[in-house]
Design a protein around this motif. Structure first.
Motif, PDB file in Angstrom:
ATOM      1  N   UNK A   9       0.838  -1.206   0.000  1.00  0.00           N
ATOM      2  CA  UNK A   9       0.000   0.000   0.000  1.00  0.00           C
ATOM      3  C   UNK A   9       0.870   1.252   0.000  1.00  0.00           C
ATOM      4  N   UNK A  10       1.904   1.271   0.828  1.00  0.00           N
ATOM      5  CA  UNK A  10       2.810   2.420   0.871  1.00  0.00           C
ATOM      6  C   UNK A  10       3.578   2.591  -0.435  1.00  0.00           C
ATOM      7  N   UNK A  11       3.974   1.483  -1.043  1.00  0.00           N
ATOM      8  CA  UNK A  11       4.705   1.548  -2.312  1.00  0.00           C
ATOM      9  C   UNK A  11       3.834   2.155  -3.408  1.00  0.00           C
ATOM     10  N   UNK A  12       2.592   1.701  -3.497  1.00  0.00           N
ATOM     11  CA  UNK A  12       1.689   2.181  -4.548  1.00  0.00           C
ATOM     12  C   UNK A  12       1.147   3.572  -4.227  1.00  0.00           C
ATOM     13  N   UNK A  13       0.819   3.811  -2.961  1.00  0.00           N
ATOM     14  CA  UNK A  13       0.220   5.089  -2.569  1.00  0.00           C
ATOM     15  C   UNK A  13       1.213   6.202  -2.350  1.00  0.00           C
ATOM     16  N   UNK A  14       2.476   5.852  -2.199  1.00  0.00           N
ATOM     17  CA  UNK A  14       3.484   6.887  -1.961  1.00  0.00           C
ATOM     18  C   UNK A  14       3.173   7.690  -0.709  1.00  0.00           C
ATOM     19  N   UNK A  15       3.338   8.984  -0.797  1.00  0.00           N
ATOM     20  CA  UNK A  15       3.100   9.860   0.352  1.00  0.00           C
ATOM     21  C   UNK A  15       1.648  10.195   0.585  1.00  0.00           C
ATOM     22  N   UNK A  16       0.742   9.583  -0.176  1.00  0.00           N
ATOM     23  CA  UNK A  16      -0.680   9.911  -0.049  1.00  0.00           C
ATOM     24  C   UNK A  16      -1.438   8.957   0.867  1.00  0.00           C
ATOM     25  N   UNK A  17      -0.747   8.039   1.534  1.00  0.00           N
ATOM     26  CA  UNK A  17      -1.424   7.096   2.429  1.00  0.00           C
ATOM     27  C   UNK A  17      -1.782   7.809   3.733  1.00  0.00           C
ATOM     28  N   UNK A  64     -10.802   9.358  -2.751  1.00  0.00           N
ATOM     29  CA  UNK A  64      -9.839   8.518  -2.033  1.00  0.00           C
ATOM     30  C   UNK A  64     -10.029   7.069  -2.463  1.00  0.00           C
ATOM     31  N   UNK A  65      -9.024   6.258  -2.189  1.00  0.00           N
ATOM     32  CA  UNK A  65      -9.097   4.815  -2.438  1.00  0.00           C
ATOM     33  C   UNK A  65      -9.158   4.138  -1.074  1.00  0.00           C
ATOM     34  N   UNK A  66     -10.254   3.467  -0.823  1.00  0.00           N
ATOM     35  CA  UNK A  66     -10.432   2.729   0.437  1.00  0.00           C
ATOM     36  C   UNK A  66      -9.866   1.332   0.289  1.00  0.00           C
ATOM     37  N   UNK A  67      -9.127   0.917   1.283  1.00  0.00           N
ATOM     38  CA  UNK A  67      -8.565  -0.429   1.314  1.00  0.00           C
ATOM     39  C   UNK A  67      -9.566  -1.326   2.031  1.00  0.00           C
ATOM     40  N   UNK A  68     -10.002  -2.393   1.380  1.00  0.00           N
ATOM     41  CA  UNK A  68     -10.964  -3.320   1.984  1.00  0.00           C
ATOM     42  C   UNK A  68     -10.225  -4.425   2.722  1.00  0.00           C
ATOM     43  N   UNK A  69     -10.824  -4.906   3.776  1.00  0.00           N
ATOM     44  CA  UNK A  69     -10.280  -6.063   4.519  1.00  0.00           C
ATOM     45  C   UNK A  69      -8.803  -5.901   4.842  1.00  0.00           C
ATOM     46  N   UNK A  70      -8.455  -4.780   5.441  1.00  0.00           N
ATOM     47  CA  UNK A  70      -7.044  -4.509   5.718  1.00  0.00           C
ATOM     48  C   UNK A  70      -6.439  -5.472   6.734  1.00  0.00           C
ATOM     49  N   UNK A  71      -7.187  -5.769   7.778  1.00  0.00           N
ATOM     50  CA  UNK A  71      -6.642  -6.552   8.902  1.00  0.00           C
ATOM     51  C   UNK A  71      -6.137  -7.885   8.552  1.00  0.00           C
ATOM     52  N   UNK A  85      -8.818   5.164  -9.991  1.00  0.00           N
ATOM     53  CA  UNK A  85      -9.012   3.882 -10.676  1.00  0.00           C
ATOM     54  C   UNK A  85      -7.674   3.201 -10.973  1.00  0.00           C
ATOM     55  N   UNK A  86      -6.676   3.984 -11.345  1.00  0.00           N
ATOM     56  CA  UNK A  86      -5.346   3.410 -11.591  1.00  0.00           C
ATOM     57  C   UNK A  86      -4.782   2.763 -10.330  1.00  0.00           C
ATOM     58  N   UNK A  87      -4.941   3.439  -9.201  1.00  0.00           N
ATOM     59  CA  UNK A  87      -4.433   2.900  -7.937  1.00  0.00           C
ATOM     60  C   UNK A  87      -5.213   1.660  -7.524  1.00  0.00           C
ATOM     61  N   UNK A  88      -6.544   1.687  -7.683  1.00  0.00           N
ATOM     62  CA  UNK A  88      -7.361   0.510  -7.371  1.00  0.00           C
ATOM     63  C   UNK A  88      -6.890  -0.684  -8.196  1.00  0.00           C
ATOM     64  N   UNK A  89      -6.659  -0.466  -9.486  1.00  0.00           N
ATOM     65  CA  UNK A  89      -6.206  -1.560 -10.353  1.00  0.00           C
ATOM     66  C   UNK A  89      -4.821  -2.057  -9.952  1.00  0.00           C
ATOM     67  N   UNK A  90      -3.919  -1.150  -9.593  1.00  0.00           N
ATOM     68  CA  UNK A  90      -2.575  -1.553  -9.160  1.00  0.00           C
ATOM     69  C   UNK A  90      -2.631  -2.374  -7.883  1.00  0.00           C
ATOM     70  N   UNK A  91      -3.481  -1.962  -6.950  1.00  0.00           N
ATOM     71  CA  UNK A  91      -3.624  -2.716  -5.699  1.00  0.00           C
ATOM     72  C   UNK A  91      -4.220  -4.096  -5.967  1.00  0.00           C
ATOM     73  N   UNK A  92      -5.234  -4.153  -6.804  1.00  0.00           N
ATOM     74  CA  UNK A  92      -5.865  -5.448  -7.117  1.00  0.00           C
ATOM     75  C   UNK A  92      -4.888  -6.383  -7.809  1.00  0.00           C
ATOM     76  N   UNK A 106      -9.582  -3.052  -3.072  1.00  0.00           N
ATOM     77  CA  UNK A 106      -9.745  -1.627  -2.821  1.00  0.00           C
ATOM     78  C   UNK A 106     -10.910  -1.108  -3.653  1.00  0.00           C
ATOM     79  N   UNK A 107     -11.434   0.060  -3.268  1.00  0.00           N
ATOM     80  CA  UNK A 107     -12.506   0.679  -4.034  1.00  0.00           C
ATOM     81  C   UNK A 107     -12.331   2.192  -4.036  1.00  0.00           C
ATOM     82  N   UNK A 108     -12.801   2.815  -5.093  1.00  0.00           N
ATOM     83  CA  UNK A 108     -12.745   4.264  -5.227  1.00  0.00           C
ATOM     84  C   UNK A 108     -13.905   4.868  -4.457  1.00  0.00           C
TER      85      UNK A 108
END
Length: 86
Positions: free
Chosen positions: A7-15, A79-86, A42-49, A55-57
Protein backbone atom coordinates in the motif's frame (compact mmCIF):
# COMPACT_ATOMS: atom_id res chain seq x y z
CA UNK A 1 6.23 -7.88 1.40
CA UNK A 2 3.38 -7.09 3.78
CA UNK A 3 0.08 -5.56 2.70
CA UNK A 4 1.10 -2.27 4.29
CA UNK A 5 4.41 -2.27 2.39
CA UNK A 6 2.52 -2.72 -0.89
CA UNK A 7 0.00 0.00 0.00
CA UNK A 8 2.81 2.42 0.87
CA UNK A 9 4.71 1.55 -2.31
CA UNK A 10 1.69 2.18 -4.55
CA UNK A 11 0.22 5.09 -2.57
CA UNK A 12 3.48 6.89 -1.96
CA UNK A 13 3.10 9.86 0.35
CA UNK A 14 -0.68 9.91 -0.05
CA UNK A 15 -1.42 7.10 2.43
CA UNK A 16 -3.56 8.27 5.34
CA UNK A 17 -5.33 6.52 8.22
CA UNK A 18 -8.96 6.75 9.31
CA UNK A 19 -10.18 5.72 12.75
CA UNK A 20 -13.45 3.97 13.50
CA UNK A 21 -14.98 3.20 16.90
CA UNK A 22 -17.61 0.55 17.55
CA UNK A 23 -20.38 0.77 20.16
CA UNK A 24 -18.06 -0.72 22.80
CA UNK A 25 -15.43 1.96 22.22
CA UNK A 26 -12.96 -0.30 20.42
CA UNK A 27 -11.05 1.78 17.89
CA UNK A 28 -9.63 0.40 14.66
CA UNK A 29 -7.56 2.21 12.05
CA UNK A 30 -7.71 1.60 8.32
CA UNK A 31 -5.46 2.96 5.58
CA UNK A 32 -6.73 4.90 2.60
CA UNK A 33 -4.98 6.69 -0.24
CA UNK A 34 -5.84 10.30 -1.03
CA UNK A 35 -6.23 10.96 -4.77
CA UNK A 36 -7.20 14.09 -6.70
CA UNK A 37 -9.52 12.65 -9.35
CA UNK A 38 -11.40 9.51 -10.33
CA UNK A 39 -8.98 8.39 -13.05
CA UNK A 40 -6.00 8.52 -10.66
CA UNK A 41 -8.06 6.56 -8.15
CA UNK A 42 -9.01 3.88 -10.68
CA UNK A 43 -5.35 3.41 -11.59
CA UNK A 44 -4.43 2.90 -7.94
CA UNK A 45 -7.36 0.51 -7.37
CA UNK A 46 -6.21 -1.56 -10.35
CA UNK A 47 -2.57 -1.55 -9.16
CA UNK A 48 -3.62 -2.72 -5.70
CA UNK A 49 -5.86 -5.45 -7.12
CA UNK A 50 -3.01 -6.65 -9.33
CA UNK A 51 -1.02 -7.15 -6.12
CA UNK A 52 -3.88 -8.99 -4.36
CA UNK A 53 -5.27 -6.10 -2.28
CA UNK A 54 -8.98 -5.33 -2.51
CA UNK A 55 -9.74 -1.63 -2.82
CA UNK A 56 -12.51 0.68 -4.03
CA UNK A 57 -12.75 4.26 -5.23
CA UNK A 58 -14.67 6.57 -2.90
CA UNK A 59 -15.97 10.10 -3.44
CA UNK A 60 -17.19 12.43 -0.71
CA UNK A 61 -19.22 15.35 -2.04
CA UNK A 62 -19.42 18.58 -0.07
CA UNK A 63 -21.66 21.58 -0.75
CA UNK A 64 -19.54 24.73 -0.64
CA UNK A 65 -22.37 27.23 -1.00
CA UNK A 66 -23.43 29.04 -4.17
CA UNK A 67 -21.49 30.92 -6.81
CA UNK A 68 -22.27 34.48 -7.94
CA UNK A 69 -25.15 33.21 -10.10
CA UNK A 70 -26.83 31.04 -7.46
CA UNK A 71 -25.50 27.73 -8.77
CA UNK A 72 -24.34 25.29 -6.08
CA UNK A 73 -20.62 24.67 -5.71
CA UNK A 74 -20.02 20.96 -5.18
CA UNK A 75 -16.56 19.80 -4.11
CA UNK A 76 -15.46 16.20 -4.70
CA UNK A 77 -12.91 14.63 -2.38
CA UNK A 78 -11.56 11.37 -3.84
CA UNK A 79 -9.84 8.52 -2.03
CA UNK A 80 -9.10 4.82 -2.44
CA UNK A 81 -10.43 2.73 0.44
CA UNK A 82 -8.56 -0.43 1.31
CA UNK A 83 -10.96 -3.32 1.98
CA UNK A 84 -10.28 -6.06 4.52
CA UNK A 85 -7.04 -4.51 5.72
CA UNK A 86 -6.64 -6.55 8.90
Amino acid sequence: MTKLDIINEIGGGAVRWSSHADVDGNVTKHPYIKVYNASEGREIVNSLRDRGIEAELDCYEADDGDDDYGRPIILNFWSVKIKNYA
